[in-house]
Design an enzyme around this catalytic site. Sequence first.
Site, PDB file in Angstrom:
ATOM      1  N   ASP A  27       0.864  -1.195   0.000  1.00 24.82           N
ATOM      2  CA  ASP A  27       0.000   0.000   0.000  1.00 24.82           C
ATOM      3  C   ASP A  27       0.896   1.239   0.000  1.00 24.82           C
ATOM      4  O   ASP A  27       1.720   1.411   0.886  1.00 24.82           O
ATOM      5  CB  ASP A  27      -0.890  -0.030   1.248  1.00 24.82           C
ATOM      6  CG  ASP A  27      -1.962   1.050   1.226  1.00 24.82           C
ATOM      7  OD1 ASP A  27      -3.084   0.780   1.672  1.00 24.82           O
ATOM      8  OD2 ASP A  27      -1.667   2.183   0.780  1.00 24.82           O
TER       9      ASP A  27
ATOM     10  N   ASP B  65      -3.392   2.313  -5.632  1.00 24.23           N
ATOM     11  CA  ASP B  65      -2.185   2.301  -4.786  1.00 24.23           C
ATOM     12  C   ASP B  65      -2.035   1.053  -3.920  1.00 24.23           C
ATOM     13  O   ASP B  65      -1.216   1.027  -3.027  1.00 24.23           O
ATOM     14  CB  ASP B  65      -2.129   3.565  -3.926  1.00 24.23           C
ATOM     15  CG  ASP B  65      -2.778   3.402  -2.576  1.00 24.23           C
ATOM     16  OD1 ASP B  65      -3.844   2.765  -2.520  1.00 24.23           O
ATOM     17  OD2 ASP B  65      -2.211   3.892  -1.597  1.00 24.23           O
ATOM     18  N   GLU B  66      -2.799   0.024  -4.219  1.00 25.67           N
ATOM     19  CA  GLU B  66      -2.843  -1.112  -3.309  1.00 25.67           C
ATOM     20  C   GLU B  66      -2.923  -2.423  -4.077  1.00 25.67           C
ATOM     21  O   GLU B  66      -3.672  -2.509  -5.052  1.00 25.67           O
ATOM     22  CB  GLU B  66      -4.151  -0.988  -2.546  1.00 25.67           C
ATOM     23  CG  GLU B  66      -4.104  -1.158  -1.078  1.00 25.67           C
ATOM     24  CD  GLU B  66      -5.529  -1.053  -0.558  1.00 25.67           C
ATOM     25  OE1 GLU B  66      -5.945  -1.989   0.116  1.00 25.67           O
ATOM     26  OE2 GLU B  66      -6.217  -0.065  -0.840  1.00 25.67           O
TER      27      GLU B  66
END
Length: 353
Positions: free
Chosen positions: A10, A104-105
């Site tokens: 993350d 973003d993960e």
Amino acid sequence: MQGRKIIHIDMDCFYAAVEMRERPELRGQPIAVGGGSRRGVVTTCNYEARKFGIHSAMPGFQARERCPELVFLPVRFDLYRAESQRIRRMLLDVTPTIEPLSLDEAYLDVSDSDRYAWDIARDLRNRIRDETGLTASAGIAANKMLAKIASDWKKPDGQFAITPDRVDEFMRNLPVRKLWGIGPKTASRLHEIGIQTCGELQKLTESELRGHFGRWGGEMFYLCRGEDDRQVQPHRIRKSMSIENTFSENMTSLTACRAGLAPMVGELLGDLTTKASDRRIGGAFVKLKFADFAQTTCQRTTDTPDLDVFLELLAAAFRRSQRPVRLIGVGVRFRTDAEPDDRILEQPMFAFD
Ligand code: TTP
Ligand code: MG
């Protein structure tokens, strides 16, 4: 580590981190991305801003009250999307078994590697930092739920592993709110029956949990023990598509809302034909957010959503509250192969086999 080796990556304050890299003169100052317009909402902020209690989804005016020197930057999705693709390519160099959850993960399943998951995560974070100038945090565990919880533990720019021998101890003290799928509503229902931690939740039997929460209660029984056998799914299929619009003036009548909704439905139906023509639709929904930020969603099953369907849902949602409306969302839910009528469709194939 026995069993599976899952890493959850993350990025740290992702949009804000990209903006700080682009404008180094802003480093050290509290910044928010989004929220600068009169009615806008902060998408994220850097860690300097978080010290003032600012967070994602906070209305910009509130953020400004908490921190008058806060720098507001416009959202630049194209930039974040490009960065996300660069990072995704680095994840794919580690393993093809990656499941992105958002820009973003992502989860990575590195069970097949001879290396320690800890070392893989550290090298990956170093590579991301060297090549993009952005920092990432990682969680390492034997399943997805624990890996995701772990990636929050040493944020920012850190990593944390929950090894199998530490799972019991870790889960015992974990607040129920941290469990995958437990939102504010379920958490407050649990608090009402005196349950704050996963350790306390573990004292309920599976049938008691089913009694309180139905099928989902049965899943909670395993999750609160740190057990989760969901696979990392490399081609995660999107479940829905939607459009939201915050209006510059609140709408106080259903007529005004209808006028606001119509062009959004046009846009949504256009997106569906260009981006999701291969998907079958299972339902439609309309979401309203009111002046006091309360929100409601009305939905129905349909395979052919048209303007009339959305107008009907809008009217039902509006009737629920009758308060001024600040935001409208329109969307559709896609059918998945697991849905019952799909299985019926598949049966003739077995008959021919
Ligand atoms: P997050 O990973 O939740 O947040 P973050 O990366 O900004 O911060 P953290 O260091 O705590 O991980 O979300 C990733 C991006 O998604 C975030 O940079 C902005 C966007 N986002 C929104 O637009 N709205 C939201 O409500 C949230 C939570 C995130
Ligand atoms: Mg993040």
